[in-house]
Design an enzyme around this catalytic site. Structure first.
Site, mmCIF file in Angstrom:
data_model
loop_
_atom_site.group_PDB
_atom_site.id
_atom_site.type_symbol
_atom_site.label_atom_id
_atom_site.label_comp_id
_atom_site.label_asym_id
_atom_site.label_seq_id
_atom_site.Cartn_x
_atom_site.Cartn_y
_atom_site.Cartn_z
ATOM 1 N N TYR A 176 0.837 -1.204 0.000
ATOM 2 C CA TYR A 176 0.000 0.000 0.000
ATOM 3 C C TYR A 176 0.869 1.250 0.000
ATOM 4 C CZ TYR A 176 -3.285 3.536 1.668
ATOM 5 O OH TYR A 176 -4.043 4.676 1.797
ATOM 6 N N LYS A 180 1.221 4.284 -2.948
ATOM 7 C CA LYS A 180 0.954 5.694 -2.699
ATOM 8 C C LYS A 180 2.187 6.560 -2.963
ATOM 9 C CE LYS A 180 -3.402 5.759 -1.564
ATOM 10 N NZ LYS A 180 -4.385 6.548 -2.347
ATOM 11 N N THR A 213 -12.992 6.133 7.079
ATOM 12 C CA THR A 213 -13.501 5.907 5.732
ATOM 13 C C THR A 213 -13.661 4.407 5.506
ATOM 14 O OG1 THR A 213 -11.299 5.777 4.740
ATOM 15 C CG2 THR A 213 -12.261 7.973 4.991
#
Length: 318
Positions: A176, A180, A213
């Site tokens: 991840y 990014k 989120t």
């Protein structure tokens, strides 16, 4: 602990066309709603049409008469990205704002896409790269502001160029973080190339801090049957106003990056609170891993090769 409301006034966006990936829920839905309330026509590419229709209905409850357009997009599929871009190019309407917001975070096991790429690298970076590259004529015609959503995870680590897909050694968080960092390097390289080639595009980065989120929530489509322990802790802290943001405040840095009056690109916006985990949106220093322009050029060139999309030096809208 009480939470003080955070205000961000957007300019009048009437007559502007905005595209927001990942706008069917959470932070992306909030971003789309704020842009629509400011008068923009908002294009919402979604993976799930039913979920997209519900998102449109929610926005129209708070923004009657909102100008919204659903489109289909599976960001992890380069064919789907091409289909969306081809449709928008046929429409020919310039794009003035593009917020690359969609993402996936730490599936429970290594997964690959239909194109054979590691899921997080494909979704968080490569799909967005291909989308921007294909839409370049529309973005240039609109003098677009492009915002690419990175993460506080990109503040540490680097890209393992010999193992981009995690085939030799896979760790979900490492993959991840790498996706990014690659995405951030791309966003900054986009701004440099736009300036050098006269594309008229301004590209900035944003990150949401930490907020409840859907990234760490139950995601059956990636093999996560239930919420992670991390997201349960994040929800509890957020609800008490401790350090972290909310799904609504997490989208404010992207909105600020997209609409700030200062025209300069190549910047990073995020929450200004302790640890940049929550708080009001503000510009902040680029992460160390994002500062090397040579790494940005390398990401760009590797992304062209992997995606099969070559970026034209002089994009022209027919």
């Amino acid at each position: 602990m009480s939470r003080h409301p955070i205000e961000l006034t957007l300019p009048d966006l009437t007559g502007r066309r905005a595209l927001v990936t990942g706008a069917s829920d959470g932070m992306g839905l909030g971003i789309a709603a704020r842009l629509a309330a400011a008068g923009a026509e908002v294009v919402m590419p979604v993976r799930n049409r039913d979920k997209g229709e519900r998102a449109v209905a929610r926005i129209r409850q708070s923004v009657p008469g909102a100008s919204l357009a659903l489109r289909d997009l599976e960001l992890s599929s380069l064919a789907s990205v091409a289909a969306l871009a081809d449709g928008l190019l046929r429409e020919g309407a310039p794009i003035h704002l593009l917020i690359n917001n969609a993402g996936v975070m730490v599936p429970p096991s290594r997964q690959t896409t239909v194109d054979g790429f590691e899921l997080q690298f494909a979704t968080n970076h490569l799909g967005h790269f291909a989308l921007v590259a294909r839409l370049l004529p529309l973005l240039s015609a609109g003098g677009a502001r492009v915002v690419s959503q990175v993460s506080v995870a990109a503040a540490r680590g680097s890209i393992d160029w010999d193992d981009l897909g995690g085939e030799r050694r896979y760790d979900g968080m490492r993959a991840y973080r790498q996706s990014k960092i690659a995405f951030g390097l791309f966003g900054l390289e986009l701004d440099r190339r736009s300036k050098a080639e006269g594309w008229g595009i301004t590209s900035n980065l944003s990150h949401p801090g930490v907020a409840p989120t859907s990234l760490l929530s139950a995601r059956p489509e990636i093999g996560r049957a239930g919420d992670t322990p991390q997201v349960r802790v994040i929800r509890a802290l957020s609800a008490r106003g401790i350090l972290l943001g909310t799904a609504e405040t997490a989208g404010l840095p992207a909105l600020l990056a997209a609409t700030t009056p200062e025209p300069a690109g190549g910047r990073l916006f995020g929450p200004a609170g302790p640890g940049h985990l929550g708080g009001r949106p503000a510009e902040q220093p680029l992460y160390r891993a994002l500062r090397d322009a040579a790494e940005g050029r390398r990401v760009w060139e590797v992304s062209e090769r992997l995606s099969g999309v070559t970026v034209p030096t002089s994009p022209v809208l027919d």
